[in-house]
Design an enzyme around this catalytic site. Sequence first.
Site, PDB file in Angstrom:
ATOM      1  N   ARG A   1     -59.780 106.346  45.222  1.00 16.12           N
ATOM      2  CA  ARG A   1     -60.406 105.048  44.934  1.00 16.12           C
ATOM      3  C   ARG A   1     -60.606 104.227  46.199  1.00 16.12           C
ATOM      4  O   ARG A   1     -61.611 103.534  46.351  1.00 16.12           O
ATOM      5  CB  ARG A   1     -59.568 104.293  43.899  1.00 16.12           C
ATOM      6  CG  ARG A   1     -59.698 104.941  42.536  1.00 16.12           C
ATOM      7  CD  ARG A   1     -58.942 104.248  41.428  1.00 16.12           C
ATOM      8  NE  ARG A   1     -59.363 104.842  40.154  1.00 16.12           N
ATOM      9  CZ  ARG A   1     -58.862 104.524  38.960  1.00 16.12           C
ATOM     10  NH1 ARG A   1     -57.938 103.607  38.857  1.00 16.12           N
ATOM     11  NH2 ARG A   1     -59.325 105.103  37.870  1.00 16.12           N
TER      12      ARG A   1
ATOM     13  N   TYR B   1     -68.348 105.988  39.803  1.00 17.11           N
ATOM     14  CA  TYR B   1     -67.451 107.161  39.887  1.00 17.11           C
ATOM     15  C   TYR B   1     -66.064 106.797  40.404  1.00 17.11           C
ATOM     16  O   TYR B   1     -65.869 105.750  40.966  1.00 17.11           O
ATOM     17  CB  TYR B   1     -68.094 108.336  40.605  1.00 17.11           C
ATOM     18  CG  TYR B   1     -68.531 108.260  42.048  1.00 17.11           C
ATOM     19  CD1 TYR B   1     -68.170 107.241  42.908  1.00 17.11           C
ATOM     20  CD2 TYR B   1     -69.322 109.291  42.563  1.00 17.11           C
ATOM     21  CE1 TYR B   1     -68.586 107.241  44.225  1.00 17.11           C
ATOM     22  CE2 TYR B   1     -69.734 109.299  43.889  1.00 17.11           C
ATOM     23  CZ  TYR B   1     -69.358 108.269  44.713  1.00 17.11           C
ATOM     24  OH  TYR B   1     -69.760 108.271  46.009  1.00 17.11           O
ATOM     25  N   GLU B   2     -65.114 107.672  40.139  1.00 20.42           N
ATOM     26  CA  GLU B   2     -63.677 107.380  40.355  1.00 20.42           C
ATOM     27  C   GLU B   2     -63.228 106.143  39.580  1.00 20.42           C
ATOM     28  O   GLU B   2     -62.332 105.435  40.009  1.00 20.42           O
ATOM     29  CB  GLU B   2     -63.341 107.226  41.844  1.00 20.42           C
ATOM     30  CG  GLU B   2     -63.434 108.498  42.663  1.00 20.42           C
ATOM     31  CD  GLU B   2     -62.358 109.534  42.306  1.00 20.42           C
ATOM     32  OE1 GLU B   2     -61.336 109.163  41.710  1.00 20.42           O
ATOM     33  OE2 GLU B   2     -62.586 110.718  42.624  1.00 20.42           O
ATOM     34  N   GLY B   3     -63.844 105.896  38.436  1.00 17.81           N
ATOM     35  CA  GLY B   3     -63.467 104.753  37.606  1.00 17.81           C
ATOM     36  C   GLY B   3     -64.387 103.580  37.833  1.00 17.81           C
ATOM     37  O   GLY B   3     -64.468 103.044  38.936  1.00 17.81           O
TER      38      GLY B   3
END
Lengths: 589, 589
Positions: A295, A439-441
């Site tokens: 992140r 992406y990645e949350g």
Amino acid sequence: MYKAPLKDLRFVMHNLLGDDQLAGLPGLEEYSPDFTDSVLEEAGKFAEEVLQPINRVGDTRGAKWTAEGVVMPPEFKDAYAQFAAGGWAQLRASPEHGGQGAPTMLGTAVEELWASANLAFKLCPMLSQSAVEAIERCGTPQQKETYLPKMISGEWTGTMVLTEPQAGSDLAAIRTRAVREGDHYRLHGSKIFITYGDHDLTSNTIHLVLGRVEGAPAGVKGISLFIVPKVLVKADGSLGERNDVRCVSIEHKLGIHGSPTCVLSFGDKQGAVAYLVGEENRGLEYMFIMMNAARLSVGLEGYALAERSYQHALAYARTRVQGRPGGKSGPAEGKPLPIAYHQDIKRMLLTMKGYADAARAIALYAALQLDLGRRHTDESMRAAAQSRGDLLIPIVKGWSTEMGLLATSLGVQIHGGMGFIEETGAAQYYRDVRITTIYEGTTGIQAGDLIGRKVGRDAGAAMNALIADMLSDLDSLKGTPIGAAAIDAVRKLREATQDLLDAHRRGPEQPQAVAVPYLLLCGFAIGGWLMAKSDDLTRKNVTNDAEFNRSKQQIARAYVEHILPQAQAYAAVVKSGSTSIVDADPALF
Amino acid sequence: MYKAPLKDLRFVMHNLLGDDQLAGLPGLEEYSPDFTDSVLEEAGKFAEEVLQPINRVGDTRGAKWTAEGVVMPPEFKDAYAQFAAGGWAQLRASPEHGGQGAPTMLGTAVEELWASANLAFKLCPMLSQSAVEAIERCGTPQQKETYLPKMISGEWTGTMVLTEPQAGSDLAAIRTRAVREGDHYRLHGSKIFITYGDHDLTSNTIHLVLGRVEGAPAGVKGISLFIVPKVLVKADGSLGERNDVRCVSIEHKLGIHGSPTCVLSFGDKQGAVAYLVGEENRGLEYMFIMMNAARLSVGLEGYALAERSYQHALAYARTRVQGRPGGKSGPAEGKPLPIAYHQDIKRMLLTMKGYADAARAIALYAALQLDLGRRHTDESMRAAAQSRGDLLIPIVKGWSTEMGLLATSLGVQIHGGMGFIEETGAAQYYRDVRITTIYEGTTGIQAGDLIGRKVGRDAGAAMNALIADMLSDLDSLKGTPIGAAAIDAVRKLREATQDLLDAHRRGPEQPQAVAVPYLLLCGFAIGGWLMAKSDDLTRKNVTNDAEFNRSKQQIARAYVEHILPQAQAYAAVVKSGSTSIVDADPALF
């Protein structure tokens, strides 16, 4: 032409944040600010000379799917070979298996350069690094020996294989099936959105795959993590047969065309051979260990593209002569001037750079906390730094990428009609950056993490500790306009944090409704603190570079006057914005 | 699937703004709200059934350049033929030459539907309409007779040909040369960014071109406007020879791929035959006559795409099941739910719709002012309405398109990873909308017009009259949270207007530095007024539609709690944001 912002990075790392405190910590015995400077210099050259020139190739030609596998542009293959040969894949990996063990802070600084120069390329080593970390932290000694040396040398790459069509943000819904078979498992399932899930840059790719062992509990507590090599590795370390995994298709995307986003099918035939990482059913936990690094790395992409887009727009603004701004500013009275002299263009340029500088400072500060949290010799200092790092990660990921959207949009705007023409290049940053808030949350997921696990769970302790440190730091600047504005924003954050904690006691919905506004407020306020601090340092001439000092002072002032007022707006939203959302009935939308 | 928001349009036109005041005005003797409803219904069908289905065709196949001219996708040719046959090209044109003479307000409402359904298509009739207006207002009787009937029937199209490589925002730099030759001129020059500058939808295209007669004064006072038909028209009205103008290339753009953006070369051989419109050297003045209509039409594109993107995201959010929001909301306790029940998704959806609704209300209010300014029987009412319409145009153009950027970005975000995949469709709106803050004058140009010609020139008279009307309108709502918030925002606008006028007295630079923030503040505050008013009307049940009322109330509340706080932020920027920009030295960027 992109120029790596080495002065900016050195200023933030050495002067603003003091990376010398890392020197001599366990595992960083060799570290010094001078070492950082030499690494940054080399990385800057690589970014400028190798990665930048092929950024548009990646965009226009992109990765191509074939039945035999994904074919990358030859320029990418060549650049990747240079990347591996230059040792860049090793930078952050542990020395036991051939890595250089550089601190997260330096890794973050270097990855910015890759991302600015060529975001699509950067994703390949980023995913490999995550996979390396997973094996380093959770693999067996044999797994480490089999996979790590070649992944760390860059001979092989790695991926993170999480998402399924029905399981995006909600990993509890994962269905990929694993069946025990002796010392390994057979995996069956379909995965989507796998970055660099297939390519021809290397001879092998090591997939780290989330799946569910037959008979495992439902939900997140039944998910396991597996190593699934694309090509099976024999006992002697040489490559054997192809495993039962293939790339069924790649996505046609808005941006990052050079990065293949794959649909992977596992186990169409006899089942893909898979090796369990750690224990069964603890896969999500292992995944979360790596999440902070990933992140942070996506967060930096936000300001990396803000910086790149800024440089591109600035170069255009300095050469595009158009009209004459009113008033007296600028040379050559009465003649048309480059648009860099128009007040509104200046406003946009300073705003872009303000986003980039503030977001970079926050991200490197967060990275420093992670390093201290891992390495500091004092246990309580380690714990405090780790919890501050954990607190900051969703803010870095969420705020920096959201500001990346705004900055690259301004980058298009500054170009006028030319910005809409693809050949100009400004539009590519606007397209590429659009994935970073997802992406990645997503930003919503980050904000949920922030208000839940990071602020709610400890009743605001880590956040209030940060707020107290910021206020004490700013106290000596309260007499300056910039200091006063920064203090005001941090105080608003303090009140909003209290509002949020109060709302928590009334159940989870109200804080959720203002979670993203709260996250944005955090970014603006923490950015205000670091910009005020940086302004103060340049006034004390810590850099011994008068021109650089004045440049930073301009940006800090613009940040405070044009960006920081957003803290007011979002504080107001946090204060009174939840009921309009919670009460709204989706059936009436 | 896009559904024309007919209820929303009827509510705004009939209930909120009172279009019945147009009925019976000179030239609008036949007008009635019922007439509007039937036109909107038919237009809605056409947008949904003919234009929407080919929106993606335009994006993926687009217009193609060939040496013989630009080739449009056959689906566009077919749709254009239906458009002309349906009489849609006539809607706003004057009845003398076959038009229907519909008010600007109705034209604006209908054009929203075209823009939502298919922005690339919509640009063709929009440009034709501008060309028609130029000839209607400034052409000779013979020019009108030659060109108008076929342009108004849609048999031919029209273009606006302004930009040259060195003359974008700055038209004073135009170089296209016109040489007198008997009753006409010969034109030589190169023009860029010409929307629908060439295509095969019709047998002829009438270009309206800015150029400079040999010997004309330098700067804007030497620019003339010419009619340059693609194919020359014989005395009997039939088509003759091709004129000396050709499309040299078309641009490869970020969006609106279905709309050919042409480089036109005039006079490569003997010079393009050109007919002067009006008098020499008054071209820019004529161009500005049409500018209001064109800017209003681009402004509506901002909320048209916000609306379309909202509908698309809402449909996805209602069907995409993913995780479970915390708390008690929604059916089926404990089971995963459609993401439309997640608080953060609700926040994004309501924000998108809030932008669309507020911007639509402002634009239709502006259009009504233009109609009253042209048609009202009382001269002082005409003057007041015209000056209010003029004041609002840059706000509509600037604010609505900037909000369009934000809304379509949220539309991508709601789709998560799927939003980044082109097949999903959300990304197209994000790409298409990006031009709207640029063409027909960038947001910076609009803001300059607003603070200069619209607020500065009359010392704030028109703006303060609007502010006074808004405050008096809102007075009865001061006891409600929504009314109080709207009043607060309008008061901030009043103060900011005073700040701006004060800054004017210190020279032009300071107001220029905060012109865009001031424009945005105007949009947020005026939007607040109309949303509060609309909320009040639904509470009085003027619509007799309980579900619609509750839906509008949800949106008004979300507007006030989540969007209107931006007025605070921009008021603060206007108050203290100019010196950081004016003092900044571009050499230090």
